[in-house]
Design a protein around this motif. Sequence first.
Motif, PDB file in Angstrom:
ATOM      1  N   ASN A   1      -8.091  -4.028   2.199  1.00 40.87           N
ATOM      2  CA  ASN A   1      -7.660  -2.638   2.393  1.00 40.87           C
ATOM      3  C   ASN A   1      -8.024  -1.787   1.186  1.00 40.87           C
ATOM      4  OD1 ASN A   1      -5.759  -0.488   3.713  1.00 40.87           O
ATOM      5  ND2 ASN A   1      -5.013  -0.702   1.625  1.00 40.87           N
ATOM      6  N   ASN A   2      -7.813  -2.321  -0.011  1.00 41.86           N
ATOM      7  CA  ASN A   2      -8.094  -1.558  -1.223  1.00 41.86           C
ATOM      8  C   ASN A   2      -9.581  -1.302  -1.418  1.00 41.86           C
ATOM      9  OD1 ASN A   2      -5.376  -1.517  -1.736  1.00 41.86           O
ATOM     10  ND2 ASN A   2      -5.529  -2.319  -3.799  1.00 41.86           N
TER      11      ASN A   2
ATOM     12  N   VAL B   1      -5.548  -9.527   2.627  1.00 36.89           N
ATOM     13  CA  VAL B   1      -5.573  -8.305   3.434  1.00 36.89           C
ATOM     14  C   VAL B   1      -5.442  -7.075   2.542  1.00 36.89           C
ATOM     15  CG1 VAL B   1      -4.372  -7.000   5.237  1.00 36.89           C
ATOM     16  CG2 VAL B   1      -4.726  -9.462   5.501  1.00 36.89           C
ATOM     17  N   LYS B   2      -4.572  -7.152   1.529  1.00 40.52           N
ATOM     18  CA  LYS B   2      -4.413  -6.013   0.613  1.00 40.52           C
ATOM     19  C   LYS B   2      -5.705  -5.727  -0.145  1.00 40.52           C
ATOM     20  CE  LYS B   2      -2.900  -2.847  -2.148  1.00 40.52           C
ATOM     21  NZ  LYS B   2      -2.070  -3.086  -3.321  1.00 40.52           N
TER      22      LYS B   2
ATOM     23  N   SER C   1       0.856  -1.176   0.000  1.00 48.13           N
ATOM     24  CA  SER C   1       0.000   0.000   0.000  1.00 48.13           C
ATOM     25  C   SER C   1       0.893   1.227   0.000  1.00 48.13           C
ATOM     26  CB  SER C   1      -0.914   0.012   1.241  1.00 48.13           C
ATOM     27  OG  SER C   1      -1.765   1.146   1.224  1.00 48.13           O
TER      28      SER C   1
END
Length: 289
Positions: free
Chosen positions: A173-174, A169-170, A121
């Motif tokens: 988050n996105n 998780v990414k 990120s």
Amino acid sequence: MKVSVVGVGEMGAPMARRLMAAGFTVTACDRSQAALAAFAAEGARTTHEPASCAGDDVVLVVVNTAAQLREVLTGPHGLTFSVVSPGPVVVVMSTVAASAVREMDGIVRAAGARLVDAPVSGGDARAAAGSLTVMVGGRPEDVAIAVPVLSHLASHVFHCGSVGAGENVKILNNAIGTLNALVTAEVARIAIDCGVELDQLANVLEVSTGRNFLSTSGSALHRHFERYGHSREVFHSAMALYAKDAVLAAELAASVQGDFPVIDALARLARGNDDKAFETWRAIADAEV
């Protein structure tokens, strides 16, 4: 330690340069001769073929899509065809589905190498500053080899679990980041038309429930939309990435139990963001700060 960076574009180039500055022996791998020429002039080894990177300790793969990742690892000049066990730790820094990473993990391991996923990120400026956030998935012994490299690129490195966990998780988050960007654009445009200055808006958001990654200051908010709001081509490229990530979030949501109407709506919204949205972003870009 020898490190290859496959894909020295907007994100991969500043990563490679930070590693060179930190004393790593770096190989830059890319299809673009112009990109490689710049690194050759700076003293890096360069190659067009991922297979040439198989002898390094760590190989960072910084490409956009699962298809490109598969090409790097298993294509005609793919890395897995030249691995001599014990091979490198392949660090997948792309944002792709966890299932794609797990598939590649099986192929890479069969070839005698190891794999972790480590999407990031933060944009190119944070890559250049070494202040990215990295979400890692992988076996602890493999992650331990990758972390000394990743620590030069990031201020935060999180081991999220097994292979694929970093991607999940990414993607989550996105989903929040995409929603924040799309909503904040419309809020900022409304505020401007109502006579509220961006600094005033940001000052309130930053200490209220509307706080997000764009609300740190009016200038930061303006700078983000200015970057994308003056060119339809640049704007639509950004929207394509938002749409890709939103679709990944919808696919991830569909793989678990429960109903997720907001995530589903986000995927539809990101895919359908059109010229009306561009006009909103351009209005913010043209605003005085």
